[in-house]
Design a protein around this motif. Structure first.
Motif, mmCIF file in Angstrom:
data_model
loop_
_atom_site.group_PDB
_atom_site.id
_atom_site.type_symbol
_atom_site.label_atom_id
_atom_site.label_comp_id
_atom_site.label_asym_id
_atom_site.label_seq_id
_atom_site.Cartn_x
_atom_site.Cartn_y
_atom_site.Cartn_z
ATOM 1 N N ALA A 1 49.544 17.061 61.931
ATOM 2 C CA ALA A 1 50.013 18.248 61.226
ATOM 3 C C ALA A 1 50.831 17.857 59.997
ATOM 4 O O ALA A 1 51.116 16.685 59.740
ATOM 5 C CB ALA A 1 50.837 19.100 62.187
ATOM 6 N N TYR B 1 48.488 15.450 52.893
ATOM 7 C CA TYR B 1 48.975 16.271 51.784
ATOM 8 C C TYR B 1 48.965 15.473 50.485
ATOM 9 O O TYR B 1 48.526 15.961 49.444
ATOM 10 C CB TYR B 1 50.386 16.776 52.081
ATOM 11 C CG TYR B 1 50.950 17.630 50.974
ATOM 12 C CD1 TYR B 1 51.860 17.090 50.032
ATOM 13 C CD2 TYR B 1 50.585 18.967 50.857
ATOM 14 C CE1 TYR B 1 52.357 17.877 49.011
ATOM 15 C CE2 TYR B 1 51.083 19.751 49.833
ATOM 16 C CZ TYR B 1 51.980 19.194 48.913
ATOM 17 O OH TYR B 1 52.459 19.980 47.894
ATOM 18 N N GLY C 1 50.807 28.982 67.594
ATOM 19 C CA GLY C 1 49.997 28.591 66.456
ATOM 20 C C GLY C 1 48.853 27.649 66.784
ATOM 21 O O GLY C 1 48.139 27.218 65.875
ATOM 22 N N ARG D 1 44.283 23.723 65.007
ATOM 23 C CA ARG D 1 45.675 23.953 64.581
ATOM 24 C C ARG D 1 45.716 24.028 63.054
ATOM 25 O O ARG D 1 45.232 23.121 62.364
ATOM 26 C CB ARG D 1 46.552 22.822 65.077
ATOM 27 C CG ARG D 1 48.027 22.967 64.745
ATOM 28 C CD ARG D 1 48.797 21.886 65.440
ATOM 29 N NE ARG D 1 50.232 22.055 65.273
ATOM 30 C CZ ARG D 1 51.147 21.452 66.002
ATOM 31 N NH1 ARG D 1 50.773 20.637 66.990
ATOM 32 N NH2 ARG D 1 52.434 21.671 65.798
ATOM 33 N N GLU D 2 46.278 25.117 62.553
ATOM 34 C CA GLU D 2 46.326 25.289 61.104
ATOM 35 C C GLU D 2 47.475 24.466 60.518
ATOM 36 O O GLU D 2 48.566 24.396 61.091
ATOM 37 C CB GLU D 2 46.519 26.767 60.756
ATOM 38 C CG GLU D 2 46.358 27.053 59.267
ATOM 39 C CD GLU D 2 46.382 28.534 58.962
ATOM 40 O OE1 GLU D 2 46.172 28.895 57.788
ATOM 41 O OE2 GLU D 2 46.597 29.341 59.895
ATOM 42 N N MET D 3 47.215 23.839 59.336
ATOM 43 C CA MET D 3 48.211 22.969 58.694
ATOM 44 C C MET D 3 49.367 23.785 58.085
ATOM 45 O O MET D 3 50.510 23.332 58.049
ATOM 46 C CB MET D 3 47.545 22.151 57.595
ATOM 47 C CG MET D 3 46.579 21.089 58.117
ATOM 48 S SD MET D 3 47.413 19.654 58.796
ATOM 49 C CE MET D 3 48.035 18.899 57.309
ATOM 50 N N ASN D 4 49.060 24.989 57.590
ATOM 51 C CA ASN D 4 50.088 25.837 56.964
ATOM 52 C C ASN D 4 50.819 25.099 55.816
ATOM 53 O O ASN D 4 52.033 24.989 55.798
ATOM 54 C CB ASN D 4 51.111 26.313 58.014
ATOM 55 C CG ASN D 4 50.504 27.275 59.022
ATOM 56 O OD1 ASN D 4 49.655 28.090 58.666
ATOM 57 N ND2 ASN D 4 50.945 27.141 60.273
ATOM 58 N N VAL D 5 49.998 24.579 54.842
ATOM 59 C CA VAL D 5 50.554 23.879 53.680
ATOM 60 C C VAL D 5 50.401 24.787 52.473
ATOM 61 O O VAL D 5 49.285 25.261 52.180
ATOM 62 C CB VAL D 5 49.835 22.544 53.443
ATOM 63 C CG1 VAL D 5 50.401 21.849 52.214
ATOM 64 C CG2 VAL D 5 49.960 21.670 54.682
ATOM 65 N N ALA D 6 51.486 25.065 51.786
ATOM 66 C CA ALA D 6 51.450 25.945 50.623
ATOM 67 C C ALA D 6 50.627 25.300 49.521
ATOM 68 O O ALA D 6 50.713 24.107 49.269
ATOM 69 C CB ALA D 6 52.865 26.239 50.126
ATOM 70 N N ASP E 1 44.057 25.523 50.559
ATOM 71 C CA ASP E 1 43.228 26.463 51.299
ATOM 72 C C ASP E 1 43.489 26.309 52.802
ATOM 73 O O ASP E 1 44.079 25.320 53.245
ATOM 74 C CB ASP E 1 41.748 26.215 50.987
ATOM 75 C CG ASP E 1 41.418 26.503 49.520
ATOM 76 O OD1 ASP E 1 40.451 25.905 49.026
ATOM 77 O OD2 ASP E 1 42.128 27.334 48.915
ATOM 78 N N ARG E 2 43.001 27.289 53.594
ATOM 79 C CA ARG E 2 43.218 27.222 55.041
ATOM 80 C C ARG E 2 42.618 25.938 55.592
ATOM 81 O O ARG E 2 41.428 25.761 55.661
ATOM 82 C CB ARG E 2 42.604 28.434 55.729
ATOM 83 C CG ARG E 2 43.367 29.736 55.456
ATOM 84 C CD ARG E 2 42.853 30.849 56.375
ATOM 85 N NE ARG E 2 41.416 31.072 56.178
ATOM 86 C CZ ARG E 2 40.625 31.640 57.084
ATOM 87 N NH1 ARG E 2 41.128 32.004 58.265
ATOM 88 N NH2 ARG E 2 39.340 31.829 56.842
ATOM 89 N N TYR F 1 42.563 23.252 58.787
ATOM 90 C CA TYR F 1 42.766 23.180 60.229
ATOM 91 C C TYR F 1 42.514 21.768 60.737
ATOM 92 O O TYR F 1 41.745 21.007 60.160
ATOM 93 C CB TYR F 1 41.814 24.131 60.970
ATOM 94 C CG TYR F 1 42.160 25.590 60.799
ATOM 95 C CD1 TYR F 1 41.679 26.308 59.695
ATOM 96 C CD2 TYR F 1 42.950 26.248 61.729
ATOM 97 C CE1 TYR F 1 41.995 27.640 59.559
ATOM 98 C CE2 TYR F 1 43.247 27.594 61.587
ATOM 99 C CZ TYR F 1 42.771 28.280 60.494
ATOM 100 O OH TYR F 1 43.081 29.597 60.349
#
Length: 589
Positions: A83, A93, A162, A185-190, A193-194, A196
């Motif tokens: 993650a 990232y 989550g 599991r979603e990364m949730n990085v601003a 794009d979505r 996972y």
């Protein structure tokens, strides 16, 4: 007696047999305790076995649930490393946000090294990769991904903090087809794009969790999501995926429905795992116990029957021997040897019965000897009465003839008279029929002269029958009956001697005289009535009856058939033993 009545009598006899009662008592004494013990044992055993099976199933089910939780926990733990806040996630990232090709390639190599390290240190992890939900692209996969992968089509098992738990479902590894568990599991990085993280369990590990050997019987697993619906089923025909399990079978730990026993356990994330076992499989151990018990009961029953047979033989053989002794005594067999039974009580009874039988025989012998002596004296007495009476009448006839005729006729009369007197005064009791008939002819001639009329006498007898021995002086009194009862001139007396099929000789004396009434016939057979002398036969018929009784008992028969004005028939039947006779030779006289 009607058929139902006969059946009732037979049933009554059957139910009152000692053998049936003995078998029934032994069977009841064996089966009642056996049934009571078996009944108590069965339900006690059923309770113990049922409790043992349920506890074993629930224990094993907990182990499966722990294995699944550990599997999901391991996947969750590894996914944390991938993650955004994990070591690999930060490198991802940098890789996605760095425009420098050299730096980008360097980050890609680091990511691959990390993923290889994670895969080697976590053997329970299978396929893993990063997935862009919008573009349906994936990267850094450790195995070849199956074409057409869409994460939205995977069965959702549970959502927790989550993390989406999937499965079991067919692996997305294009090189295999086993069923696996997986998480996304979603990364949730601003700014991205979505993105996972997708990760599967190892195929072998999943296969080791779902098997029925651990329950000791055939079983099937169901996974129920946190909404109460079946997410995975090993028997989709009876429990299809998507069926609302909770609404049909409730929330209890155990249940019984649709021919299955249900056991379930709930995981930490709200999902449940259930194992269903067919009733016939679950009850197999109970049936095995019941079968063993039935075999034991059958063995006990056979043993009881064997004991019944042994006891019955011990009692029945002496009883049978006792019955045989009684039957032999009833059949006048008094001298058969005594056979003991080797049972003291019955042998004592048999000895006492044997003594009673000997005493009975001695008593019967004594009575028979006395009766024979009495009958012999009675016959001799009657014979002594008959002979003087006969001589007296004949002398009267001679005296009358001397007055009326010449010397030749007297000579013929005296000659016949001498023959008759000689025959009648003979001491031998048994003579042949031939001798009896010859004496009868002399007697008839004398009687014809006495009554001063002519009549014919016809004698028909086969030669072989003439040698049959009968009592002396038994036919003359019967012929005298024909002479007395109305026969006159042109009268006919017929005497027929034949041998019958049942070893008997029949002598029939018929005449065409005046006959007799029923009252006269009754007086003829009344040997105690003194009035019988008045009918003209004297004591002759009494002599015949006593002689028959003395010589033959109840085996000889004398019948008189007559009507007034129709003549008389006298039928005398005598047993002749077993002498074989030639029936084809005959004479007419």
């Amino acid at each position: 007696m009607t058929l139902p009545d006969q059946f009732s009598v037979q049933a009554y006899k059957w139910f009152h047999l000692l053998k049936i009662k003995l078998i029934a008592v032994l069977l009841l004494s064996s089966m009642i305790p056996l049934l009571l013990i078996g009944f108590i044992s069965y339900f006690s055993f059923y309770s113990l076995v049922d409790s043992k099976i349920q506890n074993g199933i629930l224990h094993n089910l907990k182990q499966v649930r722990f294995s699944l939780e550990n599997m999901f926990s391991n996947l969750n733990h590894v996914s944390q490393q991938l993650a955004f806040d994990g070591r690999v996630g930060r490198t991802i990232y940098d890789y996605l946000t760095n425009d420098n090709l050299y730096e980008k390639k360097s980050r890609a190599q680091e990511i691959e090294d990390e993923l290889n390290l994670i895969g080697s240190t976590n053997p329970n992890i299978g396929l893993l990769f990063y997935y862009f939900a919008d573009t349906k692209e994936f990267m850094f996969q450790n195995y070849q991904v199956r074409p057409g992968f869409e994460m939205s089509k995977l069965p959702v098992f549970s959502n927790f903090y989550g993390i989406t738990y999937h499965g079991p479902h067919q692996t997305m590894n294009n090189q295999d087809d086993h069923y696996v568990l997986s998480i996304s599991r979603e990364m949730n990085v601003a700014g991205l794009d979505r993105l996972y993280i997708y990760m599967e369990s190892n195929n072998k590990f999943t296969g080791a969790i779902f098997h029925d050997a651990q329950y000791g019987m055939k079983a099937a697993h169901l996974l129920i999501d946190n909404k109460g619906k079946i997410a995975y089923s090993e028997i989709p025909d009876d429990f299809p995926v998507g069926m609302d399990y909770v609404s049909q079978f409730g929330t209890g730990v155990t249940a019984k429905s649709k021919g299955y026993y249900h056991f379930n356990d709930q995981g930490n994330q709200g999902w449940k795992i259930a194992v269903v076992i067919p009733e016939n499989i679950y009850d197999r151990e109970m049936r095995s116990f019941f079968l063993k018990y039935m075999l034991l009961a059958c063995g006990a029953l056979l043993f009881s029957l064997l004991l019944s047979w042994i006891i019955w033989r011990t009692v029945y053989r002496p009883l049978k021997r006792m019955r045989k002794e009684i039957q032999m005594m009833a059949n006048s067999q008094f001298h058969s040897p005594l056979k003991l039974t080797r049972v003291l009580e019955f042998d004592l009874l048999l000895n006492q019965f044997h003594e009673m039988r000997q005493k009975t025989w001695n008593l019967i012998t004594s009575i028979e000897e006395k009766e024979q002596a009495k009958a012999r004296l009675e016959v001799e007495k009657m014979r002594m009465q008959i002979n003087p009476h006969f001589v007296h009448n004949t002398l009267d006839t001679v005296r009358w003839l001397a007055r009326m005729n010449g010397q030749d006729e007297i000579d013929r009369l005296i000659s016949s008279l001498n023959k008759v007197i000689y025959y009648n005064l003979g001491k031998e009791e048994m003579v042949t029929i031939r001798e009896e008939l010859e004496a009868l002819q002399d007697y008839v001639m004398l009687q014809g002269i006495r009554y001063n009329f002519r009549f014919d006498i016809h004698i028909r007898a086969a030669d072989h029958v003439l040698e049959t021995r009968i009592p002396r002086f038994i036919l003359q009194p019967l012929v005298e009956n024909a002479l007395y009862h109305g026969i006159g001139d042109d009268g006919i007396i017929e005497i027929e001697v034949v041998h019958e099929e049942n070893a008997r000789v029949s002598i029939q004396i018929s005449d065409n005289g005046a006959g007799m009434t029923e009252a006269e016939i009754s007086r003829v057979f009344d040997t105690e009535n003194q009035e019988r002398k008045s009918i003209g036969m004297g004591i002759g018929i009494a002599y015949v009856l006593h002689m028959l009784k003395y010589r033959y008992g109840d085996d000889a028969r004398l019948q008189v058939m007559s009507e007034a004005g129709s003549g008389t028939k006298i039928n005398l039947q005598l047993p002749i033993g077993h002498k074989e006779l030639n029936k084809h030779e005959s004479i007419d006289r």
